[in-house]
Scaffold this motif. Structure first.
Motif, mmCIF file in Angstrom:
data_model
loop_
_atom_site.group_PDB
_atom_site.id
_atom_site.type_symbol
_atom_site.label_atom_id
_atom_site.label_comp_id
_atom_site.label_asym_id
_atom_site.label_seq_id
_atom_site.Cartn_x
_atom_site.Cartn_y
_atom_site.Cartn_z
ATOM 1 N N UNK A 164 -8.956 -42.765 -1.552
ATOM 2 C CA UNK A 164 -9.745 -41.704 -0.925
ATOM 3 C C UNK A 164 -9.203 -40.329 -1.301
ATOM 4 N N UNK A 165 -7.883 -40.182 -1.282
ATOM 5 C CA UNK A 165 -7.268 -38.899 -1.642
ATOM 6 C C UNK A 165 -7.551 -38.563 -3.108
ATOM 7 N N UNK A 166 -7.341 -39.549 -3.980
ATOM 8 C CA UNK A 166 -7.541 -39.306 -5.409
ATOM 9 C C UNK A 166 -8.981 -38.913 -5.719
ATOM 10 N N UNK A 167 -9.938 -39.596 -5.089
ATOM 11 C CA UNK A 167 -11.353 -39.370 -5.414
ATOM 12 C C UNK A 167 -11.944 -38.181 -4.673
ATOM 13 N N UNK A 168 -11.690 -38.099 -3.375
ATOM 14 C CA UNK A 168 -12.362 -37.081 -2.567
ATOM 15 C C UNK A 168 -11.561 -35.794 -2.435
ATOM 16 N N UNK A 169 -10.296 -35.897 -2.110
ATOM 17 C CA UNK A 169 -9.511 -34.681 -1.913
ATOM 18 C C UNK A 169 -9.164 -34.018 -3.232
ATOM 19 N N UNK A 170 -8.748 -34.833 -4.230
ATOM 20 C CA UNK A 170 -8.336 -34.276 -5.514
ATOM 21 C C UNK A 170 -9.470 -34.251 -6.538
ATOM 22 N N UNK A 171 -10.551 -34.963 -6.284
ATOM 23 C CA UNK A 171 -11.721 -34.911 -7.151
ATOM 24 C C UNK A 171 -11.575 -35.601 -8.485
ATOM 25 N N UNK A 172 -10.765 -36.646 -8.553
ATOM 26 C CA UNK A 172 -10.529 -37.318 -9.833
ATOM 27 C C UNK A 172 -11.480 -38.497 -10.025
ATOM 28 N N UNK A 173 -11.810 -38.744 -11.289
ATOM 29 C CA UNK A 173 -12.685 -39.878 -11.615
ATOM 30 C C UNK A 173 -11.971 -40.954 -12.413
ATOM 31 N N UNK A 174 -10.757 -40.665 -12.885
ATOM 32 C CA UNK A 174 -9.988 -41.676 -13.613
ATOM 33 C C UNK A 174 -8.551 -41.692 -13.103
ATOM 34 N N UNK A 175 -7.941 -42.875 -13.156
ATOM 35 C CA UNK A 175 -6.588 -43.026 -12.632
ATOM 36 C C UNK A 175 -5.881 -44.153 -13.360
ATOM 37 N N UNK A 176 -4.548 -44.125 -13.311
ATOM 38 C CA UNK A 176 -3.725 -45.222 -13.797
ATOM 39 C C UNK A 176 -2.672 -45.521 -12.744
ATOM 40 N N UNK A 177 -2.210 -46.766 -12.685
ATOM 41 C CA UNK A 177 -1.162 -47.125 -11.738
ATOM 42 C C UNK A 177 0.067 -47.607 -12.493
ATOM 43 N N UNK A 178 1.218 -47.242 -11.987
ATOM 44 C CA UNK A 178 2.516 -47.699 -12.478
ATOM 45 C C UNK A 178 3.229 -48.271 -11.267
#
Length: 411
Positions: A164-178
């Motif tokens: 939710x934070x990545x998509x809505x608060x920060x407005x990102x559409x792509x991500x990677x996980x480590x």
């Protein structure tokens, strides 16, 4: 061998690892007054959680100290075992507690350690466990015969909050996980990926696992960032986190948003990395129950430090408190009897018990009176899986003075 020390001596020397006994009275295990309640502490204060583990253990130790200092006929006897944040040592420590006759264990911390201890020690021997920090989703479906409980929420919820934070608060559409390759890292990364893609329509470009204790994580970072995702989600513990972030800042821009999980919520992380880490924020379970002020005062008085911003300390006090209350209600040092009273003392219509009147609550529970424990982290209402029925998270950032809460989020 267990060393038997008076409670003041134990608290004075608590910073050291190893085994410490908290002296109890010589009464038997019968119900009513004059009982010695026996509780094992199994926590990682060295290894990958050496930064976070000691304050969590300190918080749990406040419960026996509080009971033993109170004007009651009850004593709490404690033996501590350090898991070193390793499953094999956790199993050894768990067996040591079983062999010493402890019917219940407060711990462990790492989800991987807790899973192994539950499967190899607690469940086969009928020992009740209550973890203050194991958050992997695996425990929800664990066939544990109801012997495993936990006071933090499942990471199935935290993955949703991070997405939710990545998509809505920060407005990102792509991500990677480590993520750390254990039950904790696997579960939290999978939860984030599922929520980010299916609930928010995002794209996860890579999910890369890593092992603890490596000298460099440059290769894993290269894999995770090869498609230049908008945000990087890092799941792990401070022991490896320091190396990961040093490698990151040596090779990549400090402008990219990075999200971290609760296991990396250490105020010492920026100083150890040698950077301000302004681009890094994270999430962690946050409880705000009626006992926060009392707990904070007691912690500061005994340990000369502030528990604020130290993850899972509130949940640790609550885990120990519920175990002791359940043991008092059970009237005997029996794992099965403690298990059968965990929900009895933590939910329902009984007299509200908070950390401030915990000793009174123990006497009431032992006398058969209904009690309802409301903890430092809030209500400790266990569902049928031993999970919390509700949860709140904090969204935090790193600052020059440590860690600060940006806002609270309820999934």
């Amino acid at each position: 061998m267990t060393r038997r020390l008076r409670r003041r001596e134990v608290l004075g020397g608590i910073a050291g690892a190893g085994v410490a006994g908290l002296a109890g009275c010589t009464g038997g295990d019968g119900g009513g007054s004059g009982r010695t309640i026996r509780m094992g502490l199994l926590m990682g204060v060295t290894g990958g959680l050496s930064d976070l583990g000691p304050p969590i253990r300190n918080a749990a130790q406040l419960v026996p100290q509080q009971v033993n200092d109170a004007d009651t006929d009850f004593e709490v006897d404690v033996q501590f075992e350090d898991t070193a944040t390793a499953a094999s040592q956790g199993v050894s420590g768990g067996n040591a507690l079983v062999n010493a006759g402890y019917p219940m264990i407060c711990g462990a911390l790492s989800s991987e350690v807790s899973l192994q201890v539950a499967n190899q020690v607690a469940i086969p021997n009928g020992i009740t466990m209550c973890s203050p920090a194991s958050t992997a989703p695996d425990f929800t479906t664990l066939e544990d015969d109801d012997y495993f409980f936990r006071t933090p929420p499942t990471d199935a919820l935290q993955g949703q909050v991070l997405a939710q934070i990545a998509a809505e608060r920060q407005g990102h559409s792509s991500a990677a996980t480590l993520y750390l390759n254990n039950a904790y890292g696997n579960g939290l990364s999978a939860g984030f990926v599922d929520a980010f893609e299916n609930e928010y329509g995002g794209t996860v470009t890579a999910s890369v696992s890593y092992s603890e204790g490596q000298n460099s994580y440059s290769s894993q970072l290269s894999q995770a960032l090869s498609d230049d995702p908008d945000v990087l989600v890092v799941v792990g513990y401070p022991g490896s986190g320091v190396t990961i972030f040093r490698d990151y800042y040596n090779d990549y821009s400090a402008d990219r948003d990075i999200l971290v999980s609760d296991g990396l919520q250490s105020g010492d992380l920026p100083a150890n990395v040698g950077r301000s880490m302004d681009n890094v924020t994270g999430t962690a379970p946050l409880g705000e129950g009626p006992g926060v002020e009392f707990f904070t005062e007691q912690y500061q008085q005994v340990y000369d430090g502030d528990p604020s911003g130290k993850p899972f300390t509130r949940q640790s006090y609550d885990a120990a408190a519920v175990l002791v209350l359940a043991n008092a209600a059970a009237g005997e040092n029996s794992g099965a009897a403690v298990r059968d009273n965990m929900r009895t003392v933590a939910q329902g219509d009984g007299e509200e018990i908070t950390p401030g009147n915990l000793a009174d609550g123990i006497e009431m529970a032992a006398n058969g009176d209904a009690v309802n424990y409301q903890g430092v982290s809030g209500p400790v209402a266990f569902d049928e899986a031993g999970d919390l029925a509700a949860a709140t998270y904090e969204y935090f950032e790193f600052t020059d003075s440590g860690v600060e809460t940006v806002e609270t989020i309820t999934p």
